[in-house]
Design an enzyme around this catalytic site. Structure first.
Site, mmCIF file in Angstrom:
data_model
loop_
_atom_site.group_PDB
_atom_site.id
_atom_site.type_symbol
_atom_site.label_atom_id
_atom_site.label_comp_id
_atom_site.label_asym_id
_atom_site.label_seq_id
_atom_site.Cartn_x
_atom_site.Cartn_y
_atom_site.Cartn_z
ATOM 1 N N ARG A 1 112.039 46.984 -114.812
ATOM 2 C CA ARG A 1 113.228 46.482 -114.140
ATOM 3 C C ARG A 1 114.154 47.644 -113.805
ATOM 4 O O ARG A 1 114.337 48.560 -114.606
ATOM 5 C CB ARG A 1 113.972 45.457 -115.022
ATOM 6 C CG ARG A 1 113.249 44.133 -115.191
ATOM 7 C CD ARG A 1 113.228 43.350 -113.882
ATOM 8 N NE ARG A 1 112.614 42.043 -114.019
ATOM 9 C CZ ARG A 1 111.339 41.776 -113.745
ATOM 10 N NH1 ARG A 1 110.540 42.751 -113.337
ATOM 11 N NH2 ARG A 1 110.862 40.557 -113.883
ATOM 12 N N HIS B 1 107.567 47.349 -105.126
ATOM 13 C CA HIS B 1 107.296 46.366 -106.174
ATOM 14 C C HIS B 1 105.851 45.873 -106.109
ATOM 15 O O HIS B 1 105.587 44.660 -106.102
ATOM 16 C CB HIS B 1 108.274 45.186 -106.063
ATOM 17 C CG HIS B 1 108.546 44.531 -107.382
ATOM 18 N ND1 HIS B 1 109.784 44.042 -107.728
ATOM 19 C CD2 HIS B 1 107.741 44.261 -108.451
ATOM 20 C CE1 HIS B 1 109.736 43.507 -108.938
ATOM 21 N NE2 HIS B 1 108.501 43.642 -109.389
ATOM 22 N N GLU C 1 116.100 44.489 -103.522
ATOM 23 C CA GLU C 1 114.814 44.621 -102.854
ATOM 24 C C GLU C 1 114.781 43.719 -101.624
ATOM 25 O O GLU C 1 115.166 42.553 -101.714
ATOM 26 C CB GLU C 1 113.682 44.262 -103.824
ATOM 27 C CG GLU C 1 113.609 45.203 -105.020
ATOM 28 C CD GLU C 1 112.472 44.870 -105.982
ATOM 29 O OE1 GLU C 1 111.766 43.862 -105.739
ATOM 30 O OE2 GLU C 1 112.278 45.615 -106.949
#
Length: 326
Positions: free
Chosen positions: A241, A289, A270
């Site tokens: 994270r 990601h 994001e």
């Protein structure tokens, strides 16, 4: 162990055991088709975006990050299964009832993330990017060649993902230290630090890998003081994270040459905003990601196994402890 189709029998429940399911995700239809194969006869509703649910009898929800207020619309909800390993996006929500059970996925995240970590560490140690630039310029320029075998890697977070990362790195001969909540012995890890003394590990490491959940205790743990303790030229990899790291301090450490590289797969916002300095920082490596993507097959296999437990009234697998945050 993650269940497979071989050891998860297709469920054909009695009528009184059927619990309607809601899938709330951008790929809801893909998940619905997979669930219909593994849970024949079980009704599956789908939602792919925001908006109100007029009526729903769903007792089980398969989701990643449902819109704000969505959970409060599901009056019959008893259980939520999250499509990822992290649940910080759900904990603390006003619409999450304390009576709802919460489980998370293991999927193939350990394998996926371990390969990502090994790949990027080898990329750094072999200096692949430098040699590619030299090739483009027609330059013949050999450099010192450090080995992963000779390195010391710290893995912060020795859960289901961190343990696989440690195993794969140890296979290359790297010395592995690690951090978990209690300093218990972990296979392939030479020294385990607990939550009180983990900073003692930092100066000895050629690379730090973050594979821990985001909690109140871990938020911002990689701050300027920790970055200053790292070996000159060390590599920081974050596949967990973004909020674990003080981003402003990280950018300064990269610009000052304190760090050799930061491999970053997760970000506070994001997609990463265009104005982020990480886009143009030469020592930062940005990926969207993708280190541990959720896969429909592995997630629905796990969900089907837990669904059987749910309708039979037995304890669910991968149940989240809300106090710990994972």
């Amino acid at each position: 162990m993650t269940p497979t189709d071989e050891n998860v029998a297709r469920l054909q429940p009695d009528v009184e055991q059927i619990a309607p399911i809601l899938v709330w995700h951008s790929r809801a239809e893909d998940y619905r088709k997979a669930l219909m194969q593994r849970l024949p006869g079980v009704p599956v509703e789908v939602r792919s975006g925001p908006g109100r649910v007029k009526t729903s009898q769903a007792r089980a929800l398969l989701t990643w990050a449902p819109p704000p207020g969505a959970l409060g619309q599901l009056q019959a909800l008893e259980w939520i299964h999250v499509m990822g390993a992290g649940v910080d996006g759900l904990l603390g929500r006003d619409d999450l009832s304390a009576s709802v059970q919460l489980t998370r996925s293991l999927g193939r995240f350990g394998d996926q993330i371990a390969e990502y970590v090994v790949g990027y560490l080898l990329h750094q140690f072999i200096a692949i990017e430098d040699y590619r630039r030299d090739q483009d310029r027609g330059v013949w320029n050999g450099q010192p060649r450090p080995l992963l075998k000779d390195s010391h890697v710290g893995v912060i977070g020795l859960g289901s993902i961190g343990q696989v990362v440690a195993e794969r790195l140890a296979a290359f001969g790297a010395e592995i230290s690690g951090v978990c909540r209690t300093a218990r012995p972990v296979p392939h890890v030479s020294h385990v630090y607990d939550a009180r003394n983990w900073r003692q590990m930092v100066p000895a490491c050629d690379a730090l890998v973050l594979t821990l959940p985001l909690t109140q205790e871990s938020r911002g743990m990689i701050d300027a003081s920790v970055l200053a303790q790292m070996r000159p030229g060390a590599v920081l990899i974050n596949v967990s994270r973004a909020a674990l790291i003080d981003e402003e301090a990280l950018v300064l450490a990269l610009r000052d040459g304190v760090l050799g590289a930061a491999i970053l797969d997760v970000f506070e916002h994001e997609p990463l905003p265009e104005e982020s300095p990480l886009w143009t920082e030469p020592r930062a490596w940005v990926t969207p990601h993708i280190a541990g993507p959720s896969e429909v097959d592995s997630i629905t296999i796990e969900f089907a196994d837990n669904y059987r437990r749910f309708v039979e009234g037995v304890p669910l697998a991968n149940l989240v402890d809300r106090q710990r945050g994972y």
